[in-house]
Design a protein around this motif. Structure first.
Motif, mmCIF file in Angstrom:
data_model
loop_
_atom_site.group_PDB
_atom_site.id
_atom_site.type_symbol
_atom_site.label_atom_id
_atom_site.label_comp_id
_atom_site.label_asym_id
_atom_site.label_seq_id
_atom_site.Cartn_x
_atom_site.Cartn_y
_atom_site.Cartn_z
ATOM 1 N N UNK A 40 0.037 6.950 4.124
ATOM 2 C CA UNK A 40 -1.070 6.750 5.066
ATOM 3 C C UNK A 40 -2.352 6.302 4.387
ATOM 4 N N UNK A 41 -2.392 6.423 3.057
ATOM 5 C CA UNK A 41 -3.596 6.024 2.341
ATOM 6 C C UNK A 41 -3.620 4.531 2.058
ATOM 7 N N UNK A 42 -4.827 4.007 1.761
ATOM 8 C CA UNK A 42 -4.976 2.579 1.458
ATOM 9 C C UNK A 42 -4.187 2.216 0.206
ATOM 10 N N UNK A 43 -4.286 3.081 -0.817
ATOM 11 C CA UNK A 43 -3.556 2.825 -2.057
ATOM 12 C C UNK A 43 -2.050 2.831 -1.838
ATOM 13 N N UNK A 44 -1.579 3.777 -1.039
ATOM 14 C CA UNK A 44 -0.147 3.861 -0.768
ATOM 15 C C UNK A 44 0.368 2.626 -0.045
ATOM 16 N N UNK A 45 -0.377 2.178 0.954
ATOM 17 C CA UNK A 45 0.013 0.986 1.710
ATOM 18 C C UNK A 45 0.025 -0.246 0.801
ATOM 19 N N UNK A 49 3.228 -2.548 -0.093
ATOM 20 C CA UNK A 49 3.223 -3.987 0.203
ATOM 21 C C UNK A 49 3.524 -4.806 -1.044
ATOM 22 N N UNK A 50 2.819 -4.470 -2.153
ATOM 23 C CA UNK A 50 3.049 -5.205 -3.401
ATOM 24 C C UNK A 50 4.482 -5.001 -3.902
ATOM 25 N N UNK A 51 4.962 -3.784 -3.823
ATOM 26 C CA UNK A 51 6.321 -3.493 -4.273
ATOM 27 C C UNK A 51 7.365 -4.224 -3.448
#
Length: 201
Positions: A40-45, A49-51
């Motif tokens: 749910x965090x910006x870093x997690x998203x 996405x990058x992965x």
């Protein structure tokens, strides 16, 4: 007369590319796993996405490269019909490009680069006969390299020469002479230690 095929050997450079591709694909998976811990965090998203993009890109490239090596599909063939450039795996061989012998005007070995840490990249160009005085789109540099030779420069018939080839340019040009003894050939490669040429009989 049979078929002369140019293939890639599974040498140290090829193994290095395979290893690098595998590592990059694995790192992309780790990005997704790391992002899934905080979805749910910006870093997690961002990590997810990058992965995900990395997984798709690197896995596809790795699959195509492994498939090409395993399938043993040639990079180039000299056949009784002409010079054949096989389609990339997994496309069917019906998509191969063929340049008939009577439409081949000349051949040139040439180089690009030099003066940088990457050094020279070598190519073998097959110039098709034609009335056009202008090179095909994107072949302006090639046109400069092959100036004075008959034929129309086109990048689709300029084959990169790598250390992984199962033959050399010299051996391949000797085979070309067997098919077309009158075929004009020019060696305009730079940065090579020249050896004494063998005379064709």
């Amino acid at each position: 007369m049979g078929i002369t095929a140019v293939r890639l050997r599974l040498d140290l450079a090829a193994i290095s590319r395979l290893t690098a591709g595998t590592i990059l694909a694995a790192m992309s998976v780790l990005f997704v796993i790391g992002g899934a811990a905080h979805p749910t965090g910006v870093g997690g998203i961002l990590f997810i996405a990058l992965g995900a993009v990395g997984c798709i890109v690197f896995s596809t490239v790795l699959l195509l490269w492994v498939g090409h090596v395993v399938s043993r599909r040639p990079l180039l063939e000299l056949t009784p019909e002409g010079v054949r450039r096989p389609s990339r795996w997994p496309l069917p061989r019906s998509r191969d490009a063929l340049l008939p012998w009577d439409e081949l005007a000349s051949v040139c070995a040439w180089s690009q680069g030099g003066g940088t840490h990457r050094g020279y990249q070598y190519y073998l160009a097959f110039l098709a006969a034609g009335e056009s005085e202008r090179p095909a789109p994107g072949a302006e540099i090639l046109a400069i390299k092959v100036a004075g030779l008959p034929g129309v420069p086109a990048m689709r018939w300029s084959i990169p020469v790598t250390a992984g080839w199962n033959t050399t340019v010299e051996n391949l040009t000797a085979e070309l002479k067997r098919y077309r003894d009158d075929l004009p050939f020019a060696d305009r490669r730079e940065g090579l230690k020249r050896k004494r040429r063998k005379r064709f009989r």
